[in-house]
Design an enzyme around this catalytic site. Structure first.
Site, PDB file in Angstrom:
ATOM      1  N   HIS A 190     -10.581   3.460   9.262  1.00  0.00           N
ATOM      2  CA  HIS A 190      -9.658   2.383   8.922  1.00  0.00           C
ATOM      3  C   HIS A 190      -8.230   2.727   9.360  1.00  0.00           C
ATOM      4  CE1 HIS A 190      -9.834  -1.404   6.698  1.00  0.00           C
ATOM      5  NE2 HIS A 190      -8.538  -1.228   6.544  1.00  0.00           N
ATOM      6  N   THR A 208     -12.369   7.373   6.647  1.00  0.00           N
ATOM      7  CA  THR A 208     -13.004   6.445   7.599  1.00  0.00           C
ATOM      8  C   THR A 208     -12.054   6.168   8.760  1.00  0.00           C
ATOM      9  OG1 THR A 208     -12.101   4.431   6.628  1.00  0.00           O
ATOM     10  CG2 THR A 208     -14.112   5.325   5.620  1.00  0.00           C
ATOM     11  N   TRP A 214       0.872  -1.198   0.000  1.00  0.00           N
ATOM     12  CA  TRP A 214       0.000   0.000   0.000  1.00  0.00           C
ATOM     13  C   TRP A 214       0.894   1.228   0.000  1.00  0.00           C
ATOM     14  CZ3 TRP A 214      -4.968   2.190   0.580  1.00  0.00           C
ATOM     15  CH2 TRP A 214      -6.021   1.298   0.365  1.00  0.00           C
TER      16      TRP A 214
END
Ligand code: DLZ
Length: 160
Positions: free
Chosen positions: A96, A94, A31
């Site tokens: 997350h 969010t 990522w």
């Protein structure tokens, strides 16, 4: 923890233990890989500069920062002197971000408590991409370099 306008990536090789006999695995999250590749390169180059043999440096890629814990565990089980986990978590819209940051941080703490081999935390937790760029070879240095220096010091500590 404020490091604004500070570049902490300068080190004095002469004051560090030699990395000559050290075996180190770098676990790299994919990522934000524009960031994690720069962190990896900073860490790799610094390990070489500190005397680590290139053949004693291994790399494991994992999908995201959350998987760094499993990657590090698997590296430790295979037998290395130390591990550096490399990730970049960037705040989104969010929660997350919070869960990934908390998960990887707690996971790496647990591994450090359970293992006699050090696991070094090179995970950027930034508000935005610019902050991450600034810390992965930008105006605030490269946290990969700092992680490699920490790895050399901690592995030396574990052996003495
Ligand atoms: C899902 C996710 C999100 C939203 N953001 C990031 C991030 O900024 N950085 C990162 O390393 N990983 C992110 N992930 C992926 C999670 O770490 C993990 O790979 C997935 O939740 C699958 O377990």
């Amino acid at each position: 923890m404020a490091t604004a306008h500070t570049n902490l990536s300068l080190y004095d090789k002469g004051e560090l233990p030699s990395g000559k006999s050290m075996r180190i695995t770098l676990v790299v999250a994919q990522w934000n890989n524009n960031i994690t590749e720069n962190l990896y390169q900073g860490a790799f180059d610094t390990l070489i500069d500190c005397g680590v043999n290139p053949s004693n440096i291994n790399r494991i890629d994992v999908p995201g920062s959350f998987e760094l814990v499993y990657g590090a565990k698997s590296a430790l089980q295979k037998g290395v002197d130390g591990v550096i986990v490399i990730g970049s978590v960037i705040q989104g819209q969010t929660k997350h971000f919070d869960y990934v940051c908390q998960g990887v941080t707690q996971g790496i703490i647990s591994l450090n408590l359970a293992s006699d081999k050090p696991v070094i935390f090179c995970v950027l937790t930034d508000d935005n991409m610019q902050q991450a760029l600034d810390r992965s070879g930008g105006i605030h240095g490269n946290k990969g370099v700092e992680a490699a220096v920490a790895a050399i010091k901690m592995i030396h500590l574990s052996k003495t």
